[in-house]
Structures are given as C-alpha cells and as structure tokens.
Design a protein around this motif. Structure first.
Motif, PDB file in Angstrom:
ATOM      1  N   ALA A  44      59.790 122.255  96.348  1.00 20.69           N
ATOM      2  CA  ALA A  44      59.556 123.196  95.250  1.00 20.69           C
ATOM      3  C   ALA A  44      60.826 123.609  94.510  1.00 20.69           C
ATOM      4  O   ALA A  44      60.825 123.643  93.270  1.00 20.69           O
ATOM      5  N   PRO A  45      61.942 123.944  95.181  1.00 14.43           N
ATOM      6  CA  PRO A  45      63.134 124.363  94.414  1.00 14.43           C
ATOM      7  C   PRO A  45      63.637 123.288  93.466  1.00 14.43           C
ATOM      8  O   PRO A  45      64.036 123.586  92.335  1.00 14.43           O
ATOM      9  N   TYR A  82      60.573 115.007  96.720  1.00 23.76           N
ATOM     10  CA  TYR A  82      60.426 114.964  95.268  1.00 23.76           C
ATOM     11  C   TYR A  82      60.390 113.516  94.777  1.00 23.76           C
ATOM     12  O   TYR A  82      59.650 113.198  93.848  1.00 23.76           O
ATOM     13  N   GLN A 128      64.119 119.408  88.339  1.00 28.51           N
ATOM     14  CA  GLN A 128      63.253 118.232  88.163  1.00 28.51           C
ATOM     15  C   GLN A 128      63.982 116.950  88.570  1.00 28.51           C
ATOM     16  O   GLN A 128      63.781 115.879  87.991  1.00 28.51           O
ATOM     17  N   PHE A 184      61.820 120.831  92.174  1.00 27.05           N
ATOM     18  CA  PHE A 184      60.822 120.660  91.127  1.00 27.05           C
ATOM     19  C   PHE A 184      60.931 121.745  90.061  1.00 27.05           C
ATOM     20  O   PHE A 184      60.787 121.473  88.866  1.00 27.05           O
ATOM     21  N   ILE A 185      61.190 122.979  90.463  1.00 31.52           N
ATOM     22  CA  ILE A 185      61.214 124.095  89.526  1.00 31.52           C
ATOM     23  C   ILE A 185      62.526 124.168  88.758  1.00 31.52           C
ATOM     24  O   ILE A 185      62.534 124.390  87.541  1.00 31.52           O
ATOM     25  N   MET A 186      63.661 123.955  89.445  1.00 31.01           N
ATOM     26  CA  MET A 186      64.952 124.204  88.822  1.00 31.01           C
ATOM     27  C   MET A 186      65.516 123.011  88.073  1.00 31.01           C
ATOM     28  O   MET A 186      66.025 123.152  86.963  1.00 31.01           O
ATOM     29  N   ILE A 232      58.118 131.038  94.948  1.00 34.40           N
ATOM     30  CA  ILE A 232      59.259 130.201  94.600  1.00 34.40           C
ATOM     31  C   ILE A 232      59.389 130.039  93.093  1.00 34.40           C
ATOM     32  O   ILE A 232      60.501 129.929  92.562  1.00 34.40           O
ATOM     33  N   ALA A 233      58.277 130.067  92.365  1.00 30.95           N
ATOM     34  CA  ALA A 233      58.342 129.963  90.907  1.00 30.95           C
ATOM     35  C   ALA A 233      59.038 131.191  90.313  1.00 30.95           C
ATOM     36  O   ALA A 233      59.850 131.079  89.393  1.00 30.95           O
ATOM     37  N   GLY A 285      62.680 130.963  91.007  1.00 30.90           N
ATOM     38  CA  GLY A 285      63.323 130.030  90.091  1.00 30.90           C
ATOM     39  C   GLY A 285      63.597 130.643  88.733  1.00 30.90           C
ATOM     40  O   GLY A 285      64.647 130.401  88.130  1.00 30.90           O
ATOM     41  N   VAL A 286      62.652 131.457  88.242  1.00 30.99           N
ATOM     42  CA  VAL A 286      62.857 132.136  86.963  1.00 30.99           C
ATOM     43  C   VAL A 286      64.013 133.133  87.061  1.00 30.99           C
ATOM     44  O   VAL A 286      64.870 133.218  86.169  1.00 30.99           O
TER      45      VAL A 286
END
Length: 322
Positions: A257-258, A276, A264, A260-262, A140-141, A144-145
């Motif tokens: 996760a999405p 979250y 916040q 948190f990564i994209m 997922i990281a 996100g990148v």
C-alpha cells in the motif's frame, strides 16, 4: 443448599462441565471445526495452490485457457532485473519497518514504563503510548495524504521548510518524484512513522508483567536507567521482541500500500517491491498473468522460509534459557 444456589467456587464436581473420557468417541466435537476448516480451504489453501499452479502456465487472463509452460516463468524471473531490484528494495523496507521501529520502540517503551510511568503518572504514559500508536489506526491512504503535505516538492512542503530554516537558504527537493533515492527515502520515512507505535504497545504490555520491585531494588542499588534497561527490561521482554520482529519482517516482505499510494513504483521502477510488481504484472498491460503468479509465489516462499527461521531461532533461544 440446592445446586442452583451454590456459588461457582462451591460447586460440586458433578456440576462442572465434563470433558470426553479417553477412549470414547469425540466426533461431536469435530463437527464444530468443519465450518472453519472449509473456510480455510476455500479462502487460504485453494488460492495458494491455484497461484502456485498458475506460476507454471502462461495465461492472458479473462476467459482464456492457461497453457502449461513448465519452468519458463521461473527462468524469466531469475533473469528479470526489475524483480531483483524490487527484492533489493525489501532490504530498505526491513530497515524502515523492522530495525528502526523495534529499536526505537524498545527505548520508548522502557522510558514510558520505567521513567514517565513511575515518576510522573501512569495516565501520562498511557496517553503517550496511544499517541505513538495513532499512526497504526489511521488508514494508509490518509497517512499518504498527510505525508504528501510534508514532502511537497516546492518550498511550501513541511520538510523543505524545515530544511530551509535549518540551512538558511531555500530548499525545494522533489522527495517523491525526484530521484529514486529520495522516493525510496520518502516511503521509508512514512513506514517508520506508521510502525513506531506497534512495538511500543507490545513492549509496554510485556513490561506490565515485570515486578516493579526489581526496578526499585536496582534503583536503590544505584543502577541508572541504562543499567536497568540492559539488566531488567531487555531480558524480560525477549519473547515479545521475537514476536514484533517476526510480524514486522513478514509485513515488510509483502508491503504494498505505501508504494502504491505514494510513488506507484516510480520514478523508473526505483521503488518497486515484489508485491507491487506482481500487482502491476497482473492488472497492468502485461499479457502473461502466470508471470505475476510466479512473482507472488516467490514472495510466499520467502515469507514462509523467514517465518520458519524466526520460529526456530526463538525455540533455540528458549531452550538455552531453560
């Protein structure tokens, strides 16, 4: 012929493994369940029970002692605008992770199986299936990148370049950090891209048990693809549709996760989701960790209720078909 030289198909009944006879003790078999039961109690049951108990306490974390406060955390949760905003965003996550991927995945699986697989080759259908499933394999990281490049705020972003070409003038939308609507759209777009492959793989596996002669007979009778889809494909894989809908709905309810990564959770808490929000309350600057446990407990309750409703609906559908 000796018992050692016999093939598995010609073994006599005395050579077969014996099951415990009714009425006899089977304690020895239960010993094999003890490690799994202990691990489940330690990893699953105990954390859930502890979290529920903590939701009725005020705790500053660390080595401090939790203080029982009754229903204060739950009352505060009922009046928390950020919490209800996070639950409203769950509806958008369900659209992006359940409704769109399931509908699109059903159509794609039917096309790959009934059109590409039958008229071209099974290898091409398998390759396309693996291509659709690839986002599920990517961490997922990394996803996100990749989407960070697609949604880059200035005109160099892939999406902005596409819109500039489509409209004929420069477009520089700040998709992730602009308004709450665009940030939420960005998270939804990422989740649709990730989730599409999951129903495609499940539905194509389900279609393998469908007799190909049904499609051939329907095609000889003049039934087009849409007619075959409604009369054969959709009814035959109904159990798998229940499974995909249930699992993706649970994943949408606890998505973390999405966001948190994209984003916040930003801008201005516009992309908060309950998981979250609980994370921020527990690991952020909040002083009451019991409130975070209350949020997490509420998510657990909702997930459990939704799962039970889905299972009951599936059971009723199976009873009607029987």
């Amino acid at each position: 012929m000796s018992a050692r030289s016999r093939s598995p198909r010609t073994r006599s009944p005395e050579d077969l493994p014996r099951m415990p006879e009714p009425g006899k003790s089977s304690r020895g078999y239960w010993l094999y369940f003890i490690p799994g039961i202990l691990l489940t109690l330690l990893v699953v049951v105990y954390p859930i029970v502890y979290n529920v108990g903590l939701s009725f306490a005020s705790w500053r974390g660390g080595f401090t002692t939790p203080t029982f406060v009754g229903l204060d955390n739950w009352v505060a949760l009922a009046h928390d605008a950020a919490f209800w905003m996070s639950f409203r965003n769950i509806i958008y996550m369900i659209v992006a992770m359940v409704i769109i991927p399931t509908l699109v995945g059903l159509v794609l699986a039917a096309v790959l199986f009934d059109v590409i697989g039958r008229r071209f080759s099974g290898r091409l259908a398998s390759f396309l299936r693996a291509t659709f499933y690839l986002p599920q394999v990517i961490p997922i990281a990394v996803a996100g990148v990749l989407f960070g490049w697609v949604l880059y705020p200035d005109s160099s972003g892939v999406l902005n370049q596409f819109l500039s070409t489509l409209t004929g003038h420069a477009v520089a939308v700040n998709w992730v950090g602009g308004t709450g609507a665009t940030a939420l759209f960005s998270v939804m777009l990422l989740m649709v891209w990730i989730q599409i492959g999951y129903p495609v793989v499940i539905f194509m596996a389900a279609l393998q048990r469908v007799d190909p002669e049904l499609y051939e007979a329907a095609e000889l009778d003049g039934a087009g693809w849409f007619r075959r889809f409604g009369a054969i494909t959709r009814p035959m894989i109904r159990p798998e549709v229940f499974v995909v809908t249930l699992t993706t709905t649970i994943a949408a309810l606890k998505v973390f996760a999405p966001v948190f990564i994209m984003t916040q959770g930003g801008p201005n808490k516009a992309t908060y989701v309950p998981s979250y929000y609980a994370y921020i309350e527990f690991f952020g600057n909040a002083t009451n960790k019991g409130y975070a446990a209350t949020i997490a407990t509420s998510v657990t309750i909702v997930v459990s209720v939704v799962a039970l409703l889905f299972l009951r609906a599936q059971r009723r559908a199976e009873q009607r078909e029987a």
